[in-house]
Scaffold this motif. Structure first.
Motif, mmCIF file in Angstrom:
data_model
loop_
_atom_site.group_PDB
_atom_site.id
_atom_site.type_symbol
_atom_site.label_atom_id
_atom_site.label_comp_id
_atom_site.label_asym_id
_atom_site.label_seq_id
_atom_site.Cartn_x
_atom_site.Cartn_y
_atom_site.Cartn_z
ATOM 1 N N GLU A 111 0.807 -1.229 -0.194
ATOM 2 C CA GLU A 111 -0.042 0.041 0.201
ATOM 3 C C GLU A 111 0.931 1.316 0.118
ATOM 4 N N LYS A 112 1.979 1.177 0.561
ATOM 5 C CA LYS A 112 2.705 2.433 0.673
ATOM 6 C C LYS A 112 3.474 2.647 -0.427
ATOM 7 N N SER A 113 3.849 1.589 -1.107
ATOM 8 C CA SER A 113 4.529 1.509 -2.366
ATOM 9 C C SER A 113 3.675 2.114 -3.551
ATOM 10 N N LYS A 114 2.449 1.487 -3.444
ATOM 11 C CA LYS A 114 1.338 2.272 -4.443
ATOM 12 C C LYS A 114 1.200 3.455 -4.126
ATOM 13 N N ILE A 115 0.721 4.015 -3.071
ATOM 14 C CA ILE A 115 0.736 5.269 -2.653
ATOM 15 C C ILE A 115 1.650 6.366 -3.054
ATOM 16 N N THR A 116 3.051 5.783 -2.942
ATOM 17 C CA THR A 116 4.197 6.645 -2.982
ATOM 18 C C THR A 116 4.361 6.874 -4.727
ATOM 19 N N SER A 117 3.865 5.889 -5.318
ATOM 20 C CA SER A 117 4.072 5.856 -6.783
ATOM 21 C C SER A 117 2.924 6.788 -7.353
ATOM 22 N N GLU A 118 2.134 6.723 -6.766
ATOM 23 C CA GLU A 118 0.696 7.706 -7.052
ATOM 24 C C GLU A 118 1.164 9.008 -6.631
ATOM 25 N N ILE A 119 1.775 9.372 -5.650
ATOM 26 C CA ILE A 119 2.272 10.454 -5.141
ATOM 27 C C ILE A 119 3.132 11.401 -6.290
ATOM 28 N N ASN A 120 4.304 10.452 -6.645
ATOM 29 C CA ASN A 120 5.270 10.869 -7.661
ATOM 30 C C ASN A 120 4.616 11.173 -9.011
ATOM 31 N N THR A 121 3.816 10.388 -9.209
ATOM 32 C CA THR A 121 3.146 10.561 -10.687
ATOM 33 C C THR A 121 2.091 11.857 -10.588
ATOM 34 N N GLU A 123 2.708 14.607 -8.518
ATOM 35 C CA GLU A 123 3.765 15.396 -8.646
ATOM 36 C C GLU A 123 4.353 15.750 -9.955
ATOM 37 N N ASN A 124 4.531 14.762 -10.802
ATOM 38 C CA ASN A 124 5.163 15.031 -12.060
ATOM 39 C C ASN A 124 4.222 15.581 -12.968
ATOM 40 N N SER A 125 2.813 15.328 -12.676
ATOM 41 C CA SER A 125 1.510 15.776 -13.582
ATOM 42 C C SER A 125 1.580 17.320 -13.413
ATOM 43 N N ILE A 126 1.708 17.616 -11.891
ATOM 44 C CA ILE A 126 1.763 19.220 -11.640
ATOM 45 C C ILE A 126 2.918 20.031 -12.295
ATOM 46 N N LYS A 127 4.107 19.341 -12.172
ATOM 47 C CA LYS A 127 5.102 19.974 -12.655
ATOM 48 C C LYS A 127 5.054 20.260 -14.205
ATOM 49 N N ILE A 128 4.523 19.370 -15.126
ATOM 50 C CA ILE A 128 3.864 19.447 -16.435
ATOM 51 C C ILE A 128 3.100 20.476 -16.592
ATOM 52 N N LEU A 129 2.271 20.534 -15.749
ATOM 53 C CA LEU A 129 0.987 21.685 -15.731
ATOM 54 C C LEU A 129 1.907 23.155 -15.729
ATOM 55 N N ASP A 130 2.584 23.145 -14.341
ATOM 56 C CA ASP A 130 3.466 24.470 -14.031
ATOM 57 C C ASP A 130 4.373 24.665 -15.489
ATOM 58 N N GLN A 131 4.784 23.926 -16.110
ATOM 59 C CA GLN A 131 5.712 24.179 -17.135
ATOM 60 C C GLN A 131 4.434 24.767 -18.226
ATOM 61 N N ASN A 132 3.815 24.226 -18.650
ATOM 62 C CA ASN A 132 2.618 24.610 -19.578
ATOM 63 C C ASN A 132 2.080 26.052 -19.669
ATOM 64 N N ILE A 133 1.784 26.273 -17.786
ATOM 65 C CA ILE A 133 1.131 27.693 -17.529
ATOM 66 C C ILE A 133 2.438 28.477 -17.754
ATOM 67 N N LYS A 134 3.649 28.127 -17.511
ATOM 68 C CA LYS A 134 4.704 29.232 -17.804
ATOM 69 C C LYS A 134 4.937 29.461 -19.306
ATOM 70 N N ILE A 135 4.797 28.513 -19.966
ATOM 71 C CA ILE A 135 5.001 28.591 -21.429
ATOM 72 C C ILE A 135 3.814 29.509 -21.881
ATOM 73 N N LEU A 136 2.508 29.082 -21.453
ATOM 74 C CA LEU A 136 1.725 30.140 -21.934
ATOM 75 C C LEU A 136 1.764 31.691 -21.540
ATOM 76 N N ILE A 137 2.002 31.711 -20.263
ATOM 77 C CA ILE A 137 2.457 33.205 -19.525
ATOM 78 C C ILE A 137 3.594 33.903 -20.378
ATOM 79 N N ASP A 138 4.696 33.078 -20.737
ATOM 80 C CA ASP A 138 5.675 33.518 -21.456
ATOM 81 C C ASP A 138 5.226 34.058 -23.064
ATOM 82 N N GLU A 139 4.381 33.105 -23.631
ATOM 83 C CA GLU A 139 3.917 33.515 -24.815
ATOM 84 C C GLU A 139 3.041 34.746 -24.898
ATOM 85 N N ASN A 140 2.386 34.906 -23.818
ATOM 86 C CA ASN A 140 1.467 36.037 -23.864
ATOM 87 C C ASN A 140 2.556 37.278 -23.455
#
Length: 184
Positions: A111-121, A123-140
């Motif tokens: 259970e710990k391993s599964k939740i840790t894996s989901e947390i990492n996934t 967090e990576n999704s949030i990082k990708i969204l942050d990068q997309n937001i930054k790209i959008l703001i920079d383009e603007n």
């Protein structure tokens, strides 16, 4: 373009907030599982093992006088022996609990391993969204700077044209120069 930009930025922000909520829930679940696992380990260590140690003499008492005589008062009585046999069964159950606690099935590592894996996934999704937001703001910002440069350029051209009007032959400055020449 501005409406599409706003909609896309709002969509990214909503997705990011949803992922952050999901991440918070996963972290809380991980903490709960770790606390439960730690409680289980503490119980096994402090209670079950201590109980096992304290119940060791039961076998000695039963073997000393057999199952017919009370090992404490040496009278012929089944009551004390029945209690000792009952305690012996509890000790067996407790020993079984201690042994099963050492098995991997009794652990929460999966259970710990599964939740840790989901947390990492997540967090990576949030990082990708942050990068997309930054790209959008920079383009603007780049788009905004282009407009700003165009306005500055048109302002400079307007100033040059106004100055040219002042010094052109039909301008008032030219008329003034002609008047001054006549006076001279």
């Amino acid at each position: 373009a501005a409406l599409r930009y706003s909609q896309k930025l709002e969509e990214f922000d909503n997705d990011r907030l949803s992922l952050i909520r999901q991440l918070d829930t996963l972290k809380v679940n991980l903490v709960k599982i770790e606390q439960f696992d730690n409680s289980k380990k503490a119980y096994i260590k402090n209670v079950s093992e201590e109980l096992n140690i304290r119940m060791r003499p039961i076998d000695w008492f039963i073997e000393r006088e057999g199952t017919e005589r009370c090992p404490f008062c040496d009278s012929v009585s089944e009551k004390a022996v029945d209690e000792l046999l009952s305690l012996k069964e509890e000790r067996k159950a407790n020993s079984h609990l201690i042994e099963s606690s050492k098995l991997p099935d009794f652990s929460f590592e999966k259970e710990k391993s599964k939740i840790t894996s989901e947390i990492n996934t997540t967090e990576n999704s949030i990082k990708i969204l942050d990068q997309n937001i930054k790209i959008l703001i920079d383009e603007n910002l780049e788009y905004y700077k282009k407009y700003q440069n165009i306005y500055e350029y048109s302002g400079k051209v307007k100033t040059v044209i106004e100055n040219l009007d002042k010094i052109s032959p039909s301008s008032t400055l030219s008329q003034e120069i002609t008047n001054l020449n006549e006076i001279l």
